[in-house]
Write a protein that holds these residues in place. Sequence first.
Motif, PDB file in Angstrom:
ATOM      1  N   THR A 188       0.843  -1.200   0.000  1.00 14.91           N
ATOM      2  CA  THR A 188       0.000   0.000   0.000  1.00 14.91           C
ATOM      3  C   THR A 188       0.880   1.252   0.000  1.00 14.91           C
ATOM      4  OG1 THR A 188      -0.088   0.163   2.410  1.00 14.91           O
ATOM      5  CG2 THR A 188      -1.751  -1.227   1.344  1.00 14.91           C
ATOM      6  N   ASP A 189       0.247   2.392   0.157  1.00 18.52           N
ATOM      7  CA  ASP A 189       0.986   3.655   0.222  1.00 18.52           C
ATOM      8  C   ASP A 189       1.781   3.800   1.511  1.00 18.52           C
ATOM      9  OD1 ASP A 189      -0.024   4.329  -2.236  1.00 18.52           O
ATOM     10  OD2 ASP A 189      -1.715   5.451  -1.412  1.00 18.52           O
ATOM     11  N   ALA A 190       1.512   2.977   2.506  1.00 17.23           N
ATOM     12  CA  ALA A 190       2.232   3.034   3.778  1.00 17.23           C
ATOM     13  C   ALA A 190       3.576   2.306   3.707  1.00 17.23           C
ATOM     14  CB  ALA A 190       1.386   2.427   4.887  1.00 17.23           C
ATOM     15  N   ALA A 191       3.934   1.806   2.543  1.00 17.49           N
ATOM     16  CA  ALA A 191       5.134   0.975   2.407  1.00 17.49           C
ATOM     17  C   ALA A 191       6.404   1.699   2.839  1.00 17.49           C
ATOM     18  CB  ALA A 191       5.268   0.492   0.972  1.00 17.49           C
ATOM     19  N   ALA A 192       6.543   2.964   2.461  1.00 15.30           N
ATOM     20  CA  ALA A 192       7.781   3.673   2.797  1.00 15.30           C
ATOM     21  C   ALA A 192       7.964   3.793   4.299  1.00 15.30           C
ATOM     22  CB  ALA A 192       7.768   5.063   2.158  1.00 15.30           C
ATOM     23  N   GLY A 193       6.897   4.102   5.017  1.00 19.60           N
ATOM     24  CA  GLY A 193       6.985   4.217   6.470  1.00 19.60           C
ATOM     25  C   GLY A 193       7.276   2.890   7.140  1.00 19.60           C
ATOM     26  N   VAL A 194       6.644   1.829   6.669  1.00 15.75           N
ATOM     27  CA  VAL A 194       6.867   0.497   7.247  1.00 15.75           C
ATOM     28  C   VAL A 194       8.284   0.031   6.941  1.00 15.75           C
ATOM     29  CG1 VAL A 194       6.159  -1.919   7.156  1.00 15.75           C
ATOM     30  CG2 VAL A 194       4.430  -0.120   7.165  1.00 15.75           C
ATOM     31  N   ARG A 195       8.732   0.307   5.737  1.00 14.79           N
ATOM     32  CA  ARG A 195      10.098  -0.095   5.363  1.00 14.79           C
ATOM     33  C   ARG A 195      11.125   0.580   6.270  1.00 14.79           C
ATOM     34  NH1 ARG A 195      12.102  -2.311   0.818  1.00 14.79           N
ATOM     35  NH2 ARG A 195      10.183  -1.915  -0.308  1.00 14.79           N
ATOM     36  N   LYS A 196      10.939   1.878   6.486  1.00 18.18           N
ATOM     37  CA  LYS A 196      11.904   2.624   7.294  1.00 18.18           C
ATOM     38  C   LYS A 196      11.848   2.209   8.762  1.00 18.18           C
ATOM     39  CE  LYS A 196      13.558   7.237   8.266  1.00 18.18           C
ATOM     40  NZ  LYS A 196      13.499   8.632   7.975  1.00 18.18           N
ATOM     41  N   ALA A 197      10.650   1.968   9.279  1.00 15.92           N
ATOM     42  CA  ALA A 197      10.501   1.676  10.706  1.00 15.92           C
ATOM     43  C   ALA A 197      10.773   0.221  11.069  1.00 15.92           C
ATOM     44  CB  ALA A 197       9.093   2.056  11.154  1.00 15.92           C
ATOM     45  N   VAL A 198      10.492  -0.700  10.154  1.00 14.05           N
ATOM     46  CA  VAL A 198      10.592  -2.122  10.501  1.00 14.05           C
ATOM     47  C   VAL A 198      11.646  -2.851   9.659  1.00 14.05           C
ATOM     48  CG1 VAL A 198       9.332  -4.301  10.669  1.00 14.05           C
ATOM     49  CG2 VAL A 198       8.176  -2.152  11.233  1.00 14.05           C
ATOM     50  N   LEU A 199      11.530  -2.751   8.353  1.00 12.82           N
ATOM     51  CA  LEU A 199      12.353  -3.609   7.498  1.00 12.82           C
ATOM     52  C   LEU A 199      13.814  -3.170   7.435  1.00 12.82           C
ATOM     53  CD1 LEU A 199       9.860  -4.284   4.583  1.00 12.82           C
ATOM     54  CD2 LEU A 199      10.372  -5.710   6.565  1.00 12.82           C
ATOM     55  N   GLU A 200      14.060  -1.871   7.357  1.00 10.27           N
ATOM     56  CA  GLU A 200      15.458  -1.421   7.278  1.00 10.27           C
ATOM     57  C   GLU A 200      16.258  -1.763   8.535  1.00 10.27           C
ATOM     58  OE1 GLU A 200      15.501   2.669   6.017  1.00 10.27           O
ATOM     59  OE2 GLU A 200      14.893   2.145   3.984  1.00 10.27           O
ATOM     60  N   PRO A 201      15.715  -1.552   9.747  1.00 10.50           N
ATOM     61  CA  PRO A 201      16.480  -1.988  10.928  1.00 10.50           C
ATOM     62  C   PRO A 201      16.732  -3.500  10.944  1.00 10.50           C
ATOM     63  CG  PRO A 201      14.761  -0.464  11.588  1.00 10.50           C
ATOM     64  CD  PRO A 201      14.541  -0.772  10.149  1.00 10.50           C
ATOM     65  N   LEU A 202      15.733  -4.278  10.521  1.00 15.11           N
ATOM     66  CA  LEU A 202      15.923  -5.731  10.485  1.00 15.11           C
ATOM     67  C   LEU A 202      17.009  -6.113   9.477  1.00 15.11           C
ATOM     68  CD1 LEU A 202      12.264  -7.097  10.663  1.00 15.11           C
ATOM     69  CD2 LEU A 202      13.988  -7.147  12.463  1.00 15.11           C
ATOM     70  N   ALA A 203      17.022  -5.435   8.333  1.00 17.89           N
ATOM     71  CA  ALA A 203      18.030  -5.737   7.310  1.00 17.89           C
ATOM     72  C   ALA A 203      19.432  -5.387   7.795  1.00 17.89           C
ATOM     73  CB  ALA A 203      17.707  -4.986   6.018  1.00 17.89           C
ATOM     74  N   VAL A 204      19.554  -4.250   8.469  1.00 21.38           N
ATOM     75  CA  VAL A 204      20.863  -3.847   9.003  1.00 21.38           C
ATOM     76  C   VAL A 204      21.345  -4.850  10.044  1.00 21.38           C
ATOM     77  CG1 VAL A 204      22.024  -2.098  10.399  1.00 21.38           C
ATOM     78  CG2 VAL A 204      20.582  -1.405   8.486  1.00 21.38           C
ATOM     79  N   GLU A 205      20.438  -5.269  10.928  1.00 21.79           N
ATOM     80  CA  GLU A 205      20.819  -6.242  11.960  1.00 21.79           C
ATOM     81  C   GLU A 205      21.185  -7.590  11.350  1.00 21.79           C
ATOM     82  OE1 GLU A 205      17.858  -4.126  15.150  1.00 21.79           O
ATOM     83  OE2 GLU A 205      17.476  -6.211  14.613  1.00 21.79           O
ATOM     84  N   ARG A 206      20.466  -7.999  10.321  1.00 22.46           N
ATOM     85  CA  ARG A 206      20.793  -9.272   9.654  1.00 22.46           C
ATOM     86  C   ARG A 206      22.181  -9.197   9.015  1.00 22.46           C
ATOM     87  NH1 ARG A 206      17.403 -11.600   4.615  1.00 22.46           N
ATOM     88  NH2 ARG A 206      16.288 -12.884   6.077  1.00 22.46           N
ATOM     89  N   GLN A 207      22.466  -8.078   8.346  1.00 18.03           N
ATOM     90  CA  GLN A 207      23.770  -7.926   7.693  1.00 18.03           C
ATOM     91  C   GLN A 207      24.901  -7.864   8.715  1.00 18.03           C
ATOM     92  OE1 GLN A 207      24.131  -8.168   4.347  1.00 18.03           O
ATOM     93  NE2 GLN A 207      26.319  -8.270   4.794  1.00 18.03           N
TER      94      GLN A 207
END
Length: 150
Positions: free
Chosen positions: A106-125
């Motif tokens: 949805t249009d909320a993707a950018a906010g969800v990506r920044k708040a949830v997915l990007e921190p998870l990706a950084v921690e995984r890396q």
Amino acid sequence: MNTTISAADRKGWMSLLATADEARLTKLWQGCGIDPVYEWLRPPEAGSVMVRGRMGGTGAPFNLGEMTVTRCAVSLEDGTVGQGYVQGRSKAKAAMAAKIDALMQTDAAAGVRKAVLEPLAVERQTKKNARAAKAAATKVEFFTMVRGED
């Protein structure tokens, strides 16, 4: 509903959500501050799946063993469908994954990506790099010395 999402992008965030630590995912999701209205298409249910592998990644497939998986599906008010597949028996984690999957379409993707997915990706890396560094520290190199017996 965003229909320009590539399968690779969705596969990436589904992988992040499926492998994330539940406590960390819960904290990030609550910090996101988004609480979508949804209805269950399929409530969370646990089952087992057969995990298959390939020797060297390219060999013939073989059954590695069974793994417990929890899955569910939600539908948002606008009809966007989200799926959640997570390892283990956590219904709460599967529900969070399904809601995040739906919101990422949805249009909320950018906010969800920044708040949830990007921190998870950084921690995984970070974990991946630490593990690689630990493995590299134990690396042994073998070589053959020429004896000069020609």
